[in-house]
Motif scaffolding. Structure first.
Motif, PDB file in Angstrom:
ATOM      1  N   SER A 270      12.858  -5.586  -4.506  1.00 59.80           N
ATOM      2  CA  SER A 270      13.633  -5.258  -3.581  1.00 59.80           C
ATOM      3  C   SER A 270      13.390  -5.554  -1.729  1.00 59.80           C
ATOM      4  CB  SER A 270      15.199  -4.087  -3.321  1.00 59.80           C
ATOM      5  OG  SER A 270      14.874  -3.943  -2.556  1.00 59.80           O
ATOM      6  N   LEU A 271      14.271  -6.647  -0.939  1.00 61.22           N
ATOM      7  CA  LEU A 271      13.772  -6.988   0.735  1.00 61.22           C
ATOM      8  C   LEU A 271      14.235  -4.962   0.689  1.00 61.22           C
ATOM      9  CD1 LEU A 271      12.599  -7.729   2.691  1.00 61.22           C
ATOM     10  CD2 LEU A 271      14.724  -9.416   3.099  1.00 61.22           C
ATOM     11  N   GLY A 272      15.372  -4.744   0.488  1.00 63.29           N
ATOM     12  CA  GLY A 272      15.972  -3.761   1.265  1.00 63.29           C
ATOM     13  C   GLY A 272      14.900  -2.336   0.343  1.00 63.29           C
ATOM     14  N   GLN A 273      14.647  -2.078  -0.593  1.00 66.18           N
ATOM     15  CA  GLN A 273      13.673  -0.795  -0.309  1.00 66.18           C
ATOM     16  C   GLN A 273      12.443  -1.321   0.321  1.00 66.18           C
ATOM     17  OE1 GLN A 273      14.561   1.711  -2.032  1.00 66.18           O
ATOM     18  NE2 GLN A 273      16.124   1.215  -1.935  1.00 66.18           N
ATOM     19  N   LEU A 274      11.928  -2.379   0.206  1.00 63.57           N
ATOM     20  CA  LEU A 274      10.975  -2.530   0.928  1.00 63.57           C
ATOM     21  C   LEU A 274      10.895  -2.350   2.379  1.00 63.57           C
ATOM     22  CD1 LEU A 274       7.639  -3.566   1.088  1.00 63.57           C
ATOM     23  CD2 LEU A 274       8.952  -6.199   1.172  1.00 63.57           C
ATOM     24  N   TYR A 275      12.110  -2.552   3.549  1.00 62.53           N
ATOM     25  CA  TYR A 275      12.102  -2.278   4.115  1.00 62.53           C
ATOM     26  C   TYR A 275      11.864  -0.819   4.635  1.00 62.53           C
ATOM     27  CZ  TYR A 275      13.030  -6.240   7.296  1.00 62.53           C
ATOM     28  OH  TYR A 275      12.781  -8.074   7.352  1.00 62.53           O
ATOM     29  N   GLU A 276      12.714  -0.477   3.931  1.00 56.93           N
ATOM     30  CA  GLU A 276      12.692   1.151   3.760  1.00 56.93           C
ATOM     31  C   GLU A 276      11.353   1.972   3.213  1.00 56.93           C
ATOM     32  OE1 GLU A 276      16.336   2.438   1.405  1.00 56.93           O
ATOM     33  OE2 GLU A 276      17.585   1.564   2.521  1.00 56.93           O
ATOM     34  N   GLN A 277      11.028   1.518   2.520  1.00 56.39           N
ATOM     35  CA  GLN A 277       9.721   2.676   2.620  1.00 56.39           C
ATOM     36  C   GLN A 277       8.246   2.347   2.518  1.00 56.39           C
ATOM     37  OE1 GLN A 277      10.424   3.584  -1.757  1.00 56.39           O
ATOM     38  NE2 GLN A 277      12.133   3.269  -2.278  1.00 56.39           N
ATOM     39  N   GLY A 278       8.502   0.813   3.204  1.00 59.78           N
ATOM     40  CA  GLY A 278       7.245   0.320   3.249  1.00 59.78           C
ATOM     41  C   GLY A 278       6.664   0.207   2.191  1.00 59.78           C
ATOM     42  N   ASN A 279       5.063  -0.267   2.332  1.00 59.05           N
ATOM     43  CA  ASN A 279       4.116  -0.905   1.084  1.00 59.05           C
ATOM     44  C   ASN A 279       3.981   0.508  -0.076  1.00 59.05           C
ATOM     45  OD1 ASN A 279       3.362  -2.837   3.475  1.00 59.05           O
ATOM     46  ND2 ASN A 279       1.305  -1.809   3.511  1.00 59.05           N
ATOM     47  N   SER A 280       4.622   1.598   0.347  1.00 55.70           N
ATOM     48  CA  SER A 280       4.254   2.389  -0.452  1.00 55.70           C
ATOM     49  C   SER A 280       5.535   1.885  -2.300  1.00 55.70           C
ATOM     50  CB  SER A 280       4.796   3.804  -0.345  1.00 55.70           C
ATOM     51  OG  SER A 280       6.282   4.072   0.295  1.00 55.70           O
TER      52      SER A 280
ATOM     53  N   ILE B 149       5.869  -1.010  -2.573  1.00 54.47           N
ATOM     54  CA  ILE B 149       5.203  -2.215  -3.882  1.00 54.47           C
ATOM     55  C   ILE B 149       4.051  -1.445  -4.438  1.00 54.47           C
ATOM     56  CG2 ILE B 149       3.452  -4.156  -3.581  1.00 54.47           C
ATOM     57  CD1 ILE B 149       6.578  -4.694  -3.238  1.00 54.47           C
ATOM     58  N   GLU B 150       3.060  -0.329  -3.643  1.00 52.78           N
ATOM     59  CA  GLU B 150       2.308  -0.045  -4.531  1.00 52.78           C
ATOM     60  C   GLU B 150       2.064   0.897  -5.634  1.00 52.78           C
ATOM     61  OE1 GLU B 150      -0.162   1.637  -0.395  1.00 52.78           O
ATOM     62  OE2 GLU B 150      -0.859  -0.607  -0.183  1.00 52.78           O
ATOM     63  N   ALA B 151       3.562   1.391  -5.769  1.00 50.99           N
ATOM     64  CA  ALA B 151       4.332   2.294  -6.793  1.00 50.99           C
ATOM     65  C   ALA B 151       4.326   1.811  -8.021  1.00 50.99           C
ATOM     66  CB  ALA B 151       5.011   2.797  -6.082  1.00 50.99           C
ATOM     67  N   ARG B 152       4.318   0.268  -7.751  1.00 48.63           N
ATOM     68  CA  ARG B 152       4.453  -1.030  -8.797  1.00 48.63           C
ATOM     69  C   ARG B 152       2.904  -1.251  -9.599  1.00 48.63           C
ATOM     70  NH1 ARG B 152      10.188  -1.640  -9.084  1.00 48.63           N
ATOM     71  NH2 ARG B 152       9.527  -2.714 -11.240  1.00 48.63           N
ATOM     72  N   GLN B 153       3.075  -0.618 -11.075  1.00 47.03           N
ATOM     73  CA  GLN B 153       1.955  -1.510 -11.439  1.00 47.03           C
ATOM     74  C   GLN B 153       1.999  -3.159 -11.154  1.00 47.03           C
ATOM     75  OE1 GLN B 153      -1.244  -0.325 -11.666  1.00 47.03           O
ATOM     76  NE2 GLN B 153      -1.894  -1.994 -12.612  1.00 47.03           N
ATOM     77  N   GLU B 154       2.527  -3.387 -12.020  1.00 52.95           N
ATOM     78  CA  GLU B 154       3.190  -4.492 -12.209  1.00 52.95           C
ATOM     79  C   GLU B 154       2.980  -5.658 -10.872  1.00 52.95           C
ATOM     80  OE1 GLU B 154       7.390  -3.165 -12.185  1.00 52.95           O
ATOM     81  OE2 GLU B 154       5.357  -2.136 -12.388  1.00 52.95           O
TER      82      GLU B 154
ATOM     83  N   SER C 283       6.582  -4.705   7.711  1.00 50.55           N
ATOM     84  CA  SER C 283       6.029  -3.780   8.145  1.00 50.55           C
ATOM     85  C   SER C 283       5.514  -2.987   6.799  1.00 50.55           C
ATOM     86  CB  SER C 283       6.123  -3.187   9.299  1.00 50.55           C
ATOM     87  OG  SER C 283       4.731  -2.329   9.517  1.00 50.55           O
ATOM     88  N   GLY C 284       4.236  -2.827   6.820  1.00 44.52           N
ATOM     89  CA  GLY C 284       4.062  -1.683   5.627  1.00 44.52           C
ATOM     90  C   GLY C 284       4.161  -0.273   5.937  1.00 44.52           C
ATOM     91  N   ASP C 285       4.491   0.082   7.910  1.00 44.10           N
ATOM     92  CA  ASP C 285       4.719   1.187   7.605  1.00 44.10           C
ATOM     93  C   ASP C 285       6.934   1.806   8.034  1.00 44.10           C
ATOM     94  OD1 ASP C 285       5.572   3.205   9.338  1.00 44.10           O
ATOM     95  OD2 ASP C 285       4.021   3.182  11.646  1.00 44.10           O
ATOM     96  N   SER C 286       7.292   1.776   7.524  1.00 45.29           N
ATOM     97  CA  SER C 286       8.784   2.154   7.017  1.00 45.29           C
ATOM     98  C   SER C 286       8.898   2.484   9.131  1.00 45.29           C
ATOM     99  CB  SER C 286       9.336   2.873   5.920  1.00 45.29           C
ATOM    100  OG  SER C 286       8.851   4.416   6.251  1.00 45.29           O
ATOM    101  N   SER C 287       8.521   3.070   9.229  1.00 40.64           N
ATOM    102  CA  SER C 287       8.876   3.493  11.103  1.00 40.64           C
ATOM    103  C   SER C 287       9.146   2.419  11.666  1.00 40.64           C
ATOM    104  CB  SER C 287       7.859   5.085  11.223  1.00 40.64           C
ATOM    105  OG  SER C 287       6.844   4.250  11.922  1.00 40.64           O
ATOM    106  N   VAL C 288       7.811   1.446  11.348  1.00 45.85           N
ATOM    107  CA  VAL C 288       8.793   0.138  11.849  1.00 45.85           C
ATOM    108  C   VAL C 288       9.186  -0.905  11.606  1.00 45.85           C
ATOM    109  CG1 VAL C 288       6.490  -1.632  12.428  1.00 45.85           C
ATOM    110  CG2 VAL C 288       5.966   0.347  13.197  1.00 45.85           C
TER     111      VAL C 288
ATOM    112  N   SER D  52      -1.531  -7.117  -8.797  1.00 46.57           N
ATOM    113  CA  SER D  52      -2.042  -8.802  -8.185  1.00 46.57           C
ATOM    114  C   SER D  52      -1.110  -8.918  -6.760  1.00 46.57           C
ATOM    115  CB  SER D  52      -2.428  -9.300  -8.652  1.00 46.57           C
ATOM    116  OG  SER D  52      -0.897  -9.387  -9.486  1.00 46.57           O
ATOM    117  N   MET D  53      -0.313  -8.794  -5.702  1.00 48.56           N
ATOM    118  CA  MET D  53       0.361  -9.718  -4.879  1.00 48.56           C
ATOM    119  C   MET D  53      -0.822  -9.433  -4.040  1.00 48.56           C
ATOM    120  SD  MET D  53       4.482  -8.207  -3.524  1.00 48.56           S
ATOM    121  CE  MET D  53       4.159  -8.014  -4.792  1.00 48.56           C
ATOM    122  N   ALA D  54      -0.233 -10.259  -3.481  1.00 51.30           N
ATOM    123  CA  ALA D  54      -0.739 -10.909  -2.178  1.00 51.30           C
ATOM    124  C   ALA D  54      -0.608  -9.822  -0.890  1.00 51.30           C
ATOM    125  CB  ALA D  54      -1.175 -12.420  -1.670  1.00 51.30           C
ATOM    126  N   LYS D  55      -1.686 -10.012  -0.179  1.00 49.38           N
ATOM    127  CA  LYS D  55      -1.135  -9.000   1.259  1.00 49.38           C
ATOM    128  C   LYS D  55      -2.234  -9.426   2.350  1.00 49.38           C
ATOM    129  CE  LYS D  55      -3.010  -4.356   1.484  1.00 49.38           C
ATOM    130  NZ  LYS D  55      -3.224  -3.045   1.598  1.00 49.38           N
TER     131      LYS D  55
END
Length: 331
Positions: A298-308, A310-315, A121-126, A318-321
């Motif tokens: 990092s899957l762990g970071q994605l769970y912990e931080q949500g979409n932020s 991914i969105e903090a990294r310019q590289e 989920s893009g919402d880390s609380s979820v 273009s990731m599909a969403k």
């Protein structure tokens, strides 16, 4: 003068007729689907409580999920799912989808000819509720019973001296296990099997348990969708390892992975046809996830931080969403 009026009115009449036809077609289409399809709405309070009644609803016997993408073309892909293939997993996917969990999801792992993976989920609380690597998993977040002990059907390649018929089933010591074995490939040991095990015919065993038939069962071939899970290497019957701790993640097979994944009990629930897979195979790849030694997220970071994260990294811009989801009861 009369002829001029006729010529002026003719385009207007054609426009009105065309508009009326479009309205009729739209009404007919809406009438045939409005009672059975719904756009998911994000309900974080429901999603944070996987033990709640709303998250315990049975999925329809047959359902579809349309994943709409965040791109310039507003493209989408649709998965056609059958509950009988793995009722426990199908119910979870259905409930997550209808409550908006898969909306605003990055497809964070693309490995060409292997898999496309998403479901944080893009919402880390979820997302943290469904983080299967966390020791703080909420009650009910991890699906029970685990895959080896839950109802499922899987069409898997197996051929050997200990397989007498083209298709059999095998019972387990806990609950029941139904595996459809198709003897169509070279001899190999993909799933444990011995003649000393009690076996029944495929039709009677499957029908009596969860209405799973030979035509229902899938293998991990191109265009199939299954739940992505953790791994357990401690079961003697599965020395190669078996799927474990499913919560919410999904993957789509981008190639024929039957030899690679069937043996570990990744159970495909949905199919995506070639037209829709044309969308999926174009997703950009950023490499393997960091936890597996890759240069991707990092899957762990994605769970912990949500979409932020991914969105903090310019590289990764273009990731599909997946941006929007529509679910349909196709029973």
């Amino acid at each position: 003068m009369t002829s001029r009026v006729v010529y002026l009115l003719l385009p207007l009449c054609l426009l009105l007729v065309s508009h009326s036809v479009r309205e009729i077609l739209a009404d007919n289409e809406q009438g045939s689907t409005s009672a059975r399809c719904m756009a998911s709405t994000y309900q974080p309070e429901v999603l944070r409580d996987p033990c709640g009644a709303e998250m315990k609803q049975n999925a329809p016997d047959v359902f579809t999920i349309e994943f709409g993408l965040d791109d310039q073309d507003s493209s989408s892909f649709r998965a056609h799912c059958e509950r009988a293939r793995a009722p426990l997993h199908a119910d979870r996917i259905w409930n997550l989808a209808r409550h908006g969990y898969y909306s605003d999801n990055y497809v964070f792992r693309i490995l060409p000819n292997f898999v496309a993976q998403f479901g944080t989920s893009g919402d880390s609380s979820v997302s943290n509720v469904y983080n299967y690597t966390s020791t703080n998993n909420a009650d009910c977040a991890i699906l029970q019973p685990q895959p080896p002990f839950m109802p499922y059907c899987l069409k898997s390649a197996l051929e050997g001296d200990d397989v007498d018929d083209d298709e059999k089933t095998m019972t387990g010591t806990v609950g029941w296990i139904s595996r459809t074995i198709a003897a169509t490939h070279q001899r190999q040991s993909i799933l444990p099997w011995t003649k000393t095990r009690r076996t029944t015919t495929a039709s009677s065993r499957m029908t009596s348990n969860n209405n799973c038939t030979n035509s229902t069962a899938l293998s991990n071939t191109f265009g199939t969708l299954a739940m992505s899970t953790g791994y357990n290497r401690n079961l003697p019957e599965f020395p190669q390892g078996v799927t474990w701790n499913a919560t919410a993640e999904l993957f789509i097979n981008l190639g024929d992975n039957s030899q690679r994944l069937d043996r570990h009990l990744f159970i495909p629930i949905c199919t995506i046809d070639e037209h829709n897979m044309d969308v999926v195979v174009k997703f950009p790849s950023f490499g393997e996830v960091a936890e597996l030694g890759g240069t991707g997220p990092s899957l762990g970071q994605l769970y912990e931080q949500g979409n932020s994260y991914i969105e903090a990294r310019q590289e990764w811009s273009s990731m599909a969403k997946v941006e929007r989801v529509t679910v349909c009861d196709a029973s």
